[in-house]
Scaffold this active site. Structure first.
Site, PDB file in Angstrom:
ATOM      1  N   GLN A 117      78.208  82.970 -17.585  1.00  0.00           N
ATOM      2  CA  GLN A 117      78.059  84.443 -17.708  1.00  0.00           C
ATOM      3  C   GLN A 117      78.297  85.110 -16.351  1.00  0.00           C
ATOM      4  OE1 GLN A 117      77.552  86.281 -20.182  1.00  0.00           O
ATOM      5  NE2 GLN A 117      78.103  88.353 -18.991  1.00  0.00           N
TER       6      GLN A 117
ATOM      7  N   ASP B  58      87.072  81.880 -21.562  1.00  0.00           N
ATOM      8  CA  ASP B  58      86.917  83.712 -21.349  1.00  0.00           C
ATOM      9  C   ASP B  58      88.521  84.492 -21.014  1.00  0.00           C
ATOM     10  OD1 ASP B  58      84.939  85.532 -21.722  1.00  0.00           O
ATOM     11  OD2 ASP B  58      84.128  84.570 -19.761  1.00  0.00           O
TER      12      ASP B  58
ATOM     13  N   LYS C 241      76.442  86.780 -27.519  1.00  0.00           N
ATOM     14  CA  LYS C 241      77.312  86.005 -27.938  1.00  0.00           C
ATOM     15  C   LYS C 241      77.491  84.921 -28.687  1.00  0.00           C
ATOM     16  CE  LYS C 241      80.228  87.251 -23.489  1.00  0.00           C
ATOM     17  NZ  LYS C 241      79.710  86.929 -22.316  1.00  0.00           N
TER      18      LYS C 241
END
Ligand code: NDP
Length: 280
Positions: free
Chosen positions: A96, A119, A52
């Site tokens: 994460q 997200d 990422k």
């Protein structure tokens, strides 16, 4: 039969985002910022975070990785996210997953403001998606929609079947297809007559996580088959779909690797650029 090239589409999207990020920077004299919260030392997470960060650099997004040790308290984790939430240079926040088992994932994710939840995992953003309101959709299903659109696969009025009902793939996938006017059926481990239902699909999306789960007899001639599954077989990456046999029947099919996978990070970047543009 066309094999959908997710790697190529993702590269094209990154090139488009690079222009949008540069335009933002030129206009507002600051870079678009993504904060990645990485708690603990899960080795798979290390790889995902690195990818990422690399992808952000490629499109001109400034990324910062905020690391906390695996023994961190709930309070410390939440206050880190609260700090990022208040930071005007941070346009997107992602935590994460998975988190160490002692932490309350839901409570930590709830600290991300809806406008920075790139997200799209929060209950608020999933709710907005179901209501077809502006928000952020989860990146993997969003990537599937982008592939369908860029390959000119018609969705409106078509029969779509999604196998899997998780909050991060199956449910948002079904909502996105429904919002695009498909007639959607969601299947799961308790579904009866799965093969029969799948054979009706013009668009079949598998998000199960079992190698060889979708066989040729479950696929209608000329269908579009999207394989979200990521499974490891003797160290080799493969999807849910029996690619060799199903590609004999499908009109469009995604491979694993190189299909949906590369789209997930590309959509994270897209959501981050969109979050920055909406913030001004
Ligand atoms: P989950 O394990 O959360 O969900 C799997 C779903 O499959 C569940 O809804 C489950 O049903 C359903 N299922 C399991 N067995 C059967 C069966 N025999 N018949 C029908 N349905 C079944 O996984 P995720 O949604 O998180 O991920 C799915 C797959 O996608 C995984 O392989 C994952 O690695 C991959 N993935 C890929 C990404 C990418 O970037 N390409 C990103 C995210 C995930 P039930 O609800 O009844 O248990």
């Amino acid at each position: 039969m066309t094999v959908i090239d997710g790697k190529q589409v993702a590269a094209q999207i990154r090139a488009e985002l690079k222009e949008r990020a540069a335009a933002f920077e030129a206009k507002y004299a600051k870079k678009i910022g993504l904060a990645v919260v990485h708690i603990g030392d899960d080795p798979a997470s290390e790889v995902y975070v690195r990818n990422k960060v690399k992808a952000c650099a490629e499109v001109g997004i400034s990324s910062s990785v905020c690391r906390l040790s695996s023994g961190v308290s709930q309070r410390e984790a939440e206050s880190l996210v609260e700090g990022l939430a208040a930071d005007g240079d941070v346009h997107g926040i992602l935590v994460q997953l998975p988190l160490p088992a002692h932490l309350d994932e839901r409570a930590i994710l709830a600290k991300i403001p809806v406008k920075k939840d790139v997200d799209g995992f929060s209950a608020e953003n999933l709710g907005r998606l179901v209501r077809n309101e502006e928000g952020f959709a989860a990146c993997t299903p969003l990537g599937v929609m982008e592939l369908l659109s860029r390959y000119g696969v018609p969705v409106c009025g078509k029969r779509a079947v999604v196998i899997g009902r998780s909050n991060i793939v199956g449910k948002p996938m079904a909502a996105l297809l429904l919002n695009a006017d498909a007639t959607v059926t969601v299947c799961h481990s308790r579904t009866q007559n799965l093969g029969e239902i799948c054979r009706e699909a013009d668009i079949l999306v598998s998000a199960v996580g079992r190698t060889g789960f979708v066989t040729a007899d479950m696929v209608k001639e000329g269908a579009t088959v999207i394989d979200v599954g990521i499974n490891r077989e003797n160290g080799k990456l493969c999807g849910d779909v029996d690619f060799a046999a199903v590609s004999e029947k499908a009109a469009f099919i995604t491979p694993v690797p190189g299909g949906v996978g590369p789209m997930t990070v590309a959509m994270l970047l897209k959501n981050t650029v969109t979050a920055a543009e909406r913030s001004v």
